[in-house]
Write an enzyme that holds these catalytic residues in place. Structure first.
Site, mmCIF file in Angstrom:
data_model
loop_
_atom_site.group_PDB
_atom_site.id
_atom_site.type_symbol
_atom_site.label_atom_id
_atom_site.label_comp_id
_atom_site.label_asym_id
_atom_site.label_seq_id
_atom_site.Cartn_x
_atom_site.Cartn_y
_atom_site.Cartn_z
ATOM 1 N N GLU A 1 51.113 -31.768 24.026
ATOM 2 C CA GLU A 1 50.398 -32.318 22.868
ATOM 3 C C GLU A 1 51.443 -32.546 21.793
ATOM 4 O O GLU A 1 51.876 -31.597 21.143
ATOM 5 C CB GLU A 1 49.338 -31.328 22.366
ATOM 6 C CG GLU A 1 48.247 -31.004 23.364
ATOM 7 C CD GLU A 1 47.296 -32.156 23.584
ATOM 8 O OE1 GLU A 1 47.326 -33.134 22.815
ATOM 9 O OE2 GLU A 1 46.529 -32.084 24.553
ATOM 10 N N CYS B 1 48.631 -33.546 13.129
ATOM 11 C CA CYS B 1 49.124 -34.414 14.204
ATOM 12 C C CYS B 1 48.271 -35.671 14.307
ATOM 13 O O CYS B 1 48.776 -36.748 14.574
ATOM 14 C CB CYS B 1 49.157 -33.663 15.532
ATOM 15 S SG CYS B 1 47.596 -32.905 15.979
HETATM 16 P P1 NDP Z 1 58.197 -28.155 16.978
HETATM 17 O O1 NDP Z 1 58.292 -29.083 18.117
HETATM 18 O O2 NDP Z 1 59.379 -27.986 16.093
HETATM 19 O O3 NDP Z 1 57.817 -26.686 17.483
HETATM 20 C C1 NDP Z 1 56.674 -26.430 18.276
HETATM 21 C C2 NDP Z 1 56.855 -25.073 18.958
HETATM 22 O O4 NDP Z 1 57.892 -25.156 19.942
HETATM 23 C C3 NDP Z 1 57.271 -23.960 18.009
HETATM 24 O O5 NDP Z 1 56.653 -22.760 18.384
HETATM 25 C C4 NDP Z 1 58.754 -23.916 18.249
HETATM 26 O O6 NDP Z 1 59.328 -22.683 17.895
HETATM 27 C C5 NDP Z 1 58.833 -24.125 19.729
HETATM 28 N N1 NDP Z 1 60.151 -24.552 20.206
HETATM 29 C C6 NDP Z 1 61.202 -25.034 19.503
HETATM 30 N N2 NDP Z 1 62.241 -25.356 20.333
HETATM 31 C C7 NDP Z 1 61.823 -25.069 21.593
HETATM 32 C C8 NDP Z 1 62.416 -25.195 22.879
HETATM 33 N N3 NDP Z 1 63.648 -25.688 23.047
HETATM 34 N N4 NDP Z 1 61.706 -24.814 23.961
HETATM 35 C C9 NDP Z 1 60.445 -24.343 23.820
HETATM 36 N N5 NDP Z 1 59.819 -24.195 22.617
HETATM 37 C C10 NDP Z 1 60.507 -24.563 21.515
HETATM 38 O O7 NDP Z 1 56.920 -28.622 16.163
HETATM 39 P P2 NDP Z 1 56.374 -28.060 14.779
HETATM 40 O O8 NDP Z 1 56.125 -26.598 14.878
HETATM 41 O O9 NDP Z 1 57.254 -28.579 13.698
HETATM 42 O O10 NDP Z 1 54.945 -28.772 14.701
HETATM 43 C C11 NDP Z 1 54.766 -30.051 14.165
HETATM 44 C C12 NDP Z 1 54.645 -31.083 15.251
HETATM 45 O O11 NDP Z 1 53.569 -30.736 16.113
HETATM 46 C C13 NDP Z 1 54.328 -32.464 14.739
HETATM 47 O O12 NDP Z 1 55.094 -33.425 15.420
HETATM 48 C C14 NDP Z 1 52.852 -32.636 15.090
HETATM 49 O O13 NDP Z 1 52.451 -33.970 15.236
HETATM 50 C C15 NDP Z 1 52.775 -31.877 16.364
HETATM 51 N N6 NDP Z 1 51.413 -31.474 16.637
HETATM 52 C C16 NDP Z 1 50.750 -32.040 17.688
HETATM 53 C C17 NDP Z 1 49.433 -31.712 17.922
HETATM 54 C C18 NDP Z 1 48.705 -32.292 19.078
HETATM 55 O O14 NDP Z 1 47.688 -31.729 19.448
HETATM 56 N N7 NDP Z 1 49.134 -33.376 19.684
HETATM 57 C C19 NDP Z 1 48.710 -30.765 17.063
HETATM 58 C C20 NDP Z 1 49.510 -30.222 16.014
HETATM 59 C C21 NDP Z 1 50.811 -30.576 15.817
HETATM 60 P P3 NDP Z 1 59.959 -22.498 16.410
HETATM 61 O O15 NDP Z 1 58.853 -22.740 15.443
HETATM 62 O O16 NDP Z 1 60.411 -21.110 16.414
HETATM 63 O O17 NDP Z 1 61.052 -23.528 16.311
#
Ligand code: NDP
Length: 489
Positions: free
Chosen positions: A237, A271
């Site tokens: 997602e 999102c």
């Molecule tokens: P990120 O992609 O930065 O992070 C998402 C999660 O992945 C966090 O828990 C993050 O940890 C973790 N993460 C980071 N690097 C890795 C890796 N290499 N491997 C595995 N996990 C990792 O997104 P955001 O938290 O900034 O969220 C915002 C984004 O989410 C926006 O683009 C938004 O559109 C999207 N989104 C999509 C939704 C949907 O349903 N389609 C709903 C809500 C949001 P850490 O925080 O510790 O870096």
């Protein structure tokens, strides 16, 4: 800004800087140990069968409803979002848990399937079996709803869950797992591992049966690459750049109200937030005026909270600056709107389609409004980006027709964002917005493997799958296939 302190991850309020949560940080070994515990817990949980899990999930739902203010207050502290928004977010999550608990047996439970010619003497049986352990990786913007979408489906389907919440909202993730453990104390069916991106990456490589990721498109690609090493299936997602189309016969005032809500709720950190509007020429002026009037009434610190992730402020500033440099005009907000950690509502017009404000996810309380000749032009512009998460249409005669033609997973007609609250509807995107679905029947099936079983009931009338068939029997198959399938419609 979260900090790591003596083995703890400390989250702070983006509005005040005050500590909001403190949780122990994990590492690769900790993730492995959690997944190992989850395997045992998952087997126990699966053994409760649909009815046993339904009762426990409904009890957890009841606990969440009883303590919704506590959950909303914690979410407000960690994200900065208004308390009322946190209440609405929690309510949507509670409805998803309720629906998944009540419908898992119907959607995933064993059923008889009709048989076919070559295997007429066999009965068919289908059921969806759990993956064992599902790893869930969640973002910070909706720290209750986004993880609980896949978690409710995964749990109802009979899986154990290991959640890695965003480093910005670890306490909300921990609270969810702790309250689940109050209801299900026997085994660690729902655990949380905390840390930065490396802990999420470790979860992808930990041997879980499936990973459900919600976050940015860039990280989604890393998650998929890590999961590819072990052929671990994924639900992704990812981000979006959702468009709203305002057609000539739209209720302009309602469209403006929904545009402001869709683009500015949660300070635009959504999102499925509306980031672009394409309004047809006959209603453009009235629509723009109504949006500016309504967005102008929103107050920082009241309806509009701070930007949760400090780094995002720079992205929002760049998009506004680029839009203005590219010839766009700010009818509200604009260059001065960015006052970290806040961004004031910003309405941009005349922004060229090549500008970052139109092409990239802004994730702030900003919206572009573009005049188009007709709905046809609006559709082609809306579909011009690689993202395809949600979208919206305002119009009477052609609302659904336009909705069908948007290259996205979801569309709201005469509202914005509403599909996320409908627990019966699958949620997910296409293209750069990811694939796979959470919520609804598809969201339940995402967390069960289809298991097909045939049971032989008697001797074969048309023995086909045996070396012992005779030429006469093959002749009967030829006759049967011609009789059954040989007539052209
Ligand atoms: P990120 O992609 O930065 O992070 C998402 C999660 O992945 C966090 O828990 C993050 O940890 C973790 N993460 C980071 N690097 C890795 C890796 N290499 N491997 C595995 N996990 C990792 O997104 P955001 O938290 O900034 O969220 C915002 C984004 O989410 C926006 O683009 C938004 O559109 C999207 N989104 C999509 C939704 C949907 O349903 N389609 C709903 C809500 C949001 P850490 O925080 O510790 O870096």
């Amino acid at each position: 800004m979260p900090v790591v302190e003596d083995g703890f991850l400390v989250s702070t309020s983006p509005a005040t800087g005050v500590e909001a949560g403190r949780v122990p940080i994990s590492d690769g070994k900790g993730v492995e140990a959690a997944v190992e515990r989850a395997r045992t817990a998952g087997a126990w949980w699966a053994g409760l069968n649909f009815d046993g899990r339904r009762t426990r999930l409904l009890r957890w739902r009841a606990l969440l409803a009883e303590r919704i203010e506590e959950l909303a207050t914690l979410t407000h502290a960690e994200t900065g979002k208004p308390l009322a928004d946190a209440i609405v977010e929690a309510t949507a999550a509670i409805e998803h848990i309720d629906w998944a608990a009540r419908n898992a047996k119907r959607v995933l439970g064993p059923r008889r399937m009709r048989t076919r010619l070559l295997v007429a003497e066999h009965s068919g049986h289908l059921e969806y079996q759990p993956y064992g352990v599902v790893g869930v990786i969640g973002p910070w913007n909706y720290p209750i709803l986004t993880p609980l979408g896949p978690i409710s489906g995964a749990l109802a389907a009979g899986n154990a869950v290991v959640l890695k919440p965003s480093e910005y909202t670890p306490a909300v993730g921990q609270w969810l797992a702790d309250t689940f453990a109050e209801i299900v104390p026997e085994e660690p069916v729902f655990q949380v591992v905390h840390g930065l991106g490396d802990v999420g990456a470790a979860l992808c490589r930990s041997g879980v049966g499936k990973v459900s990721f919600t976050g940015s498109t860039a990280t989604a690609k890393k998650v998929m690459a890590a999961c590819a090493e072990t052929l671990t299936p994924v639900v992704l997602e990812a981000g979006g750049k959702d468009a709203l189309i305002v057609d000539a016969d739209a209720d302009v005032n309602a469209a403006a109200e929904a545009a402001v809500w869709g683009s500015m709720t949660n300070a635009g950190q959504t999102c499925i937030g509306i980031e672009r509007v394409y309004a047809v020429a006959p209603v453009y002026d009235a629509f723009v005026a109504a949006v500016v009037e309504k967005a102008g009434k929103l107050r920082l610190g009241e309806e509009i909270g701070p930007i949760t992730m400090p780094g995002q402020v720079d992205v929002i500033r760049r998009h506004i600056d680029d839009a203005l440099a590219d010839g766009g005009r700010a009818l509200l907000g604009g260059a001065g709107a960015v006052q970290p950690p806040n961004v004031a509502p910003t309405v941009l017009v005349d922004v060229p389609e090549s500008s970052a404000a139109i092409r990239e996810e802004t994730f702030g309380p900003t919206v572009t409004i573009t005049k188009v000749a007709d709905a046809e032009e609006a559709i082609s512009r809306a579909n011009a980006l690689p993202y395809g998460l949600g979208g919206a249409v305002f119009g009477k005669a052609n609302g659904i027709r336009i909705a069908r033609r948007l290259h996205t997973g979801m569309v709201a007609v005469n509202s914005t964002l509403s599909f996320v609250g409908m627990a019966t509807l699958p949620f997910g995107g296409v293209g750069d917005s990811g694939f796979g679905r959470i919520h609804g029947e598809d969201g339940l099936r995402e967390f069960g493997r289809a298991k097909s079983i045939t049971v032989r009931r008697g001797p074969s009338l048309l023995p086909a799958m045996t070396f012992e068939r005779t030429p006469a029997q093959v002749g009967r198959i030829v006759k049967a296939v011609k009789l059954l399938y040989g007539r052209r419609p």
